[in-house]
Scaffold this motif. Structure first.
Motif, PDB file in Angstrom:
ATOM      1  N   LEU A 139       0.845  -1.203   0.000  1.00 17.63           N
ATOM      2  CA  LEU A 139       0.000   0.000   0.000  1.00 17.63           C
ATOM      3  C   LEU A 139       0.880   1.252   0.000  1.00 17.63           C
ATOM      4  O   LEU A 139       1.938   1.273   0.619  1.00 17.63           O
ATOM      5  N   PRO A 140       0.434   2.299  -0.685  1.00 16.49           N
ATOM      6  CA  PRO A 140       1.203   3.541  -0.663  1.00 16.49           C
ATOM      7  C   PRO A 140       1.115   4.188   0.718  1.00 16.49           C
ATOM      8  O   PRO A 140       0.128   3.990   1.427  1.00 16.49           O
ATOM      9  N   LYS A 141       2.139   4.940   1.083  1.00 12.19           N
ATOM     10  CA  LYS A 141       2.105   5.639   2.381  1.00 12.19           C
ATOM     11  C   LYS A 141       1.191   6.874   2.278  1.00 12.19           C
ATOM     12  O   LYS A 141       0.665   7.352   3.273  1.00 12.19           O
ATOM     13  N   GLU A 142       1.095   7.399   1.045  1.00 10.84           N
ATOM     14  CA  GLU A 142       0.274   8.600   0.852  1.00 10.84           C
ATOM     15  C   GLU A 142      -0.803   8.361  -0.195  1.00 10.84           C
ATOM     16  O   GLU A 142      -0.626   7.553  -1.107  1.00 10.84           O
ATOM     17  N   VAL A 143      -1.904   9.077  -0.050  1.00 11.04           N
ATOM     18  CA  VAL A 143      -2.997   8.971  -1.018  1.00 11.04           C
ATOM     19  C   VAL A 143      -3.427  10.384  -1.413  1.00 11.04           C
ATOM     20  O   VAL A 143      -3.141  11.347  -0.700  1.00 11.04           O
ATOM     21  N   LYS A 144      -4.098  10.491  -2.538  1.00  5.88           N
ATOM     22  CA  LYS A 144      -4.575  11.812  -2.986  1.00  5.88           C
ATOM     23  C   LYS A 144      -5.601  12.369  -1.989  1.00  5.88           C
ATOM     24  O   LYS A 144      -6.479  11.649  -1.532  1.00  5.88           O
ATOM     25  N   LEU A 145      -5.484  13.650  -1.698  1.00  3.45           N
ATOM     26  CA  LEU A 145      -6.453  14.305  -0.812  1.00  3.45           C
ATOM     27  C   LEU A 145      -7.864  14.117  -1.366  1.00  3.45           C
ATOM     28  O   LEU A 145      -8.824  13.890  -0.628  1.00  3.45           O
ATOM     29  N   ALA A 176      -9.055  10.699  -0.552  1.00  5.37           N
ATOM     30  CA  ALA A 176      -9.332  10.623   0.887  1.00  5.37           C
ATOM     31  C   ALA A 176     -10.700  11.237   1.172  1.00  5.37           C
ATOM     32  O   ALA A 176     -11.521  10.658   1.901  1.00  5.37           O
ATOM     33  N   THR A 177     -10.967  12.393   0.589  1.00  3.67           N
ATOM     34  CA  THR A 177     -12.246  13.083   0.788  1.00  3.67           C
ATOM     35  C   THR A 177     -13.411  12.216   0.306  1.00  3.67           C
ATOM     36  O   THR A 177     -14.452  12.120   0.962  1.00  3.67           O
ATOM     37  N   GLN A 209     -13.422   8.997   0.172  1.00  3.33           N
ATOM     38  CA  GLN A 209     -13.574   7.878   1.094  1.00  3.33           C
ATOM     39  C   GLN A 209     -14.283   8.314   2.371  1.00  3.33           C
ATOM     40  O   GLN A 209     -15.106   7.577   2.913  1.00  3.33           O
ATOM     41  N   LEU A 242      -9.138   3.777  -2.039  1.00  2.22           N
ATOM     42  CA  LEU A 242      -7.763   3.876  -1.527  1.00  2.22           C
ATOM     43  C   LEU A 242      -6.962   2.581  -1.651  1.00  2.22           C
ATOM     44  O   LEU A 242      -5.768   2.612  -1.926  1.00  2.22           O
ATOM     45  N   ILE A 243      -7.589   1.454  -1.449  1.00  3.64           N
ATOM     46  CA  ILE A 243      -6.861   0.214  -1.177  1.00  3.64           C
ATOM     47  C   ILE A 243      -7.028  -0.841  -2.273  1.00  3.64           C
ATOM     48  O   ILE A 243      -6.064  -1.456  -2.720  1.00  3.64           O
TER      49      ILE A 243
END
Lengths: 308, 308
Positions: free
Chosen positions: B188-194, B197-198, B200, B227-228
């Motif tokens: 999994l990436p440590k960061e995701v697009k804002l 995220a919103t 989700q 995200l996943i």
């Protein structure tokens, strides 16, 4: 009906845990607008009082919002707008959303209410987009629908009315400095930590659960933002002090309203909101900035007709 | 009471919209365990049947989970464990969570139930951590508490029981390939697009709202993961085809169970779950992999006593 006078509330959006997706109206402050049918099929802003906004119909969010609507409804008349602009632009309490919602609501009423709530939100968003880089509905939806409103998705547009606990009040302070929505969006990172995103997901979930169970303590533990506040708070004079005062005096939560510089706190009951108002006002007098404060019930009322 | 036999269900965690924070038990599959008080103050795993798990008490999640608990409760006896390991490890349906919950529940019962549910979850998490890189409660909490359960936060631990709509059923397919939780977390990436995220955040919020309003259509529109799933689905043979079959045959949603390789679908009513079971089983026979499938009500029951 040839003329209507409407009130359209300011709104707190984001509300700590729901960046870009959550909002509610502030009942004690909003724009007022008189819209009049005209024979000539055009839009005219004949008068603006209060804060200064453009008279040019291609630059004013009220008229931008209704252009597409008029193109599609094809009314046999034009409209004249007399705007009392009570909400300072760039204040973070949905100034443009209020104006956009007012004009869409007014014209819909003048035309015999052909539109559904969700259609009105769609048109009002067209006005919003003029003052922000991205299309968002978390000001216009609560302004038009009232109560706590969440935007499930923008495309397709889906709005959910959440239950509003009956003792929920808000305090809002609006420092009179302008923060452009576009700038306060630019300073946000494009990416966030997966861990922070996950925390925000659970926090918003527990917020929704707290509304349904009317659990004010859980509501308080859910009014947290792990993504946005830390980046934007530096644009707001005395933010940490305001938040400190609010939380130390019984606020359920406190964060930035919209893209700032306004700051809101939620409380159970009006007394705590009034107390926080006094204390934060005392503090802010030392800042050297002009400011206004508002205390309001989280009202189920959105935009409404004042007279016809 | 000197001996207890317990059943501890497998669990689906993540559930599409709630990565690391949401789970529910699968009532039709779980580990069984007989725990017996012994005079000697030690832990012994005397027998394991079913899938192979370590007999070493420092390597078996069942005994790791109860070590701290025993240190703190200081019982005047030891315990012998006879484990029927029905859930294949690394299956994505909470194999270690089931074992950890079973032993914590069993010993708590044998000692006269001194612990609260949340204390049991805390101890069971100690077992879980042995099989994963991060501490998480989204398998042990639903295994111990039953129903749809969300983890509001890990530290401090706060668990919320969400309402479980009464006609909610799940279908689960467990391909018999092992995917280590630790590996499927590494990818999994440590960061995701804002922006993701919103999305989700709003999706999980609308999921919680749909449970409270028992709105199955909204529930279906909320079972989405931005995200996943896209990162993990490549570890699962025929994932896209399984999801296609499920969604084309009336599933409310379909995604990876836990960290995979199991895949779940939720349905309204048992008929659709059975139909999807037949179709996906037919498909999977062509994959060359061995597999099991389960159909189960989303049960309010978690771990329970079979006999004493």
């Amino acid at each position: 009906m040839n003329q209507i006078k409407v009130f359209s509330p300011a709104t707190v959006s984001n509300v700590a845990c729901g960046f870009d997706i959550l909002g509610f109206p502030i009942d004690s402050i909003g724009d007022e607008m008189i819209v009049r049918k005209t024979k000539k099929k055009s839009l005219v802003i004949s008068n603006v009082t209060g804060y200064s906004v453009p008279l040019d119909i291609d630059k004013n969010v009220s008229t931008i919002a209704v252009k597409k609507m008029i193109e599609q409804l094809k009314p046999d008349c034009g409209f004249d707008f007399n705007i009392k602009k009570n909400i300072i632009p760039g204040s973070g309490i949905g100034s443009s959303g209020s104006s956009a919602s007012a004009s869409v609501y007014a014209i819909n009423k003048l035309l015999g209410s052909p539109l559904s709530e969700i259609e009105m939100v769609t048109y009002a968003m067209k006005g919003e987009v003029a003052s922000s880089i991205t299309e968002h509905a978390d000001n216009v939806a609560p302004a038009l629908m009232g109560g706590l409103v969440m935007v499930k998705s923008i495309s397709p547009l889906e709005i959910l009315k959440l239950p509003t606990p009956k003792d929920l009040y808000c305090f809002v302070i609006n420092p009179k400095i302008e923060v452009k929505t576009s700038y306060s969006r630019e300073i946000l990172p494009k990416e966030v930590k997966l861990k922070s995103a996950t925390k925000q997901v659970s926090t918003f979930g527990s917020f929704v659960h707290s509304l349904h169970t009317e659990d004010y303590e859980l509501l308080g533990r859910s009014l947290n933002d792990y993504l946005i506040e830390k980046h934007r708070k530096k644009l707001i004079p005395l933010f940490d002090q305001i938040k400190g005062i609010a939380l130390n005096n019984g606020a359920l939560g406190c964060s930035i309203s919209g893209s700032g510089p306004s700051v809101f706190a939620l409380t159970k009951g009006i007394e705590k909101a009034n107390e926080i108002n006094l204390l934060v006002s005392d503090l802010y007098k030392t800042s050297g900035y002009d400011f206004s404060t508002y205390v309001s019930k989280i009202s189920e009322n959105g935009v409404r007709t004042l007279s016809i």
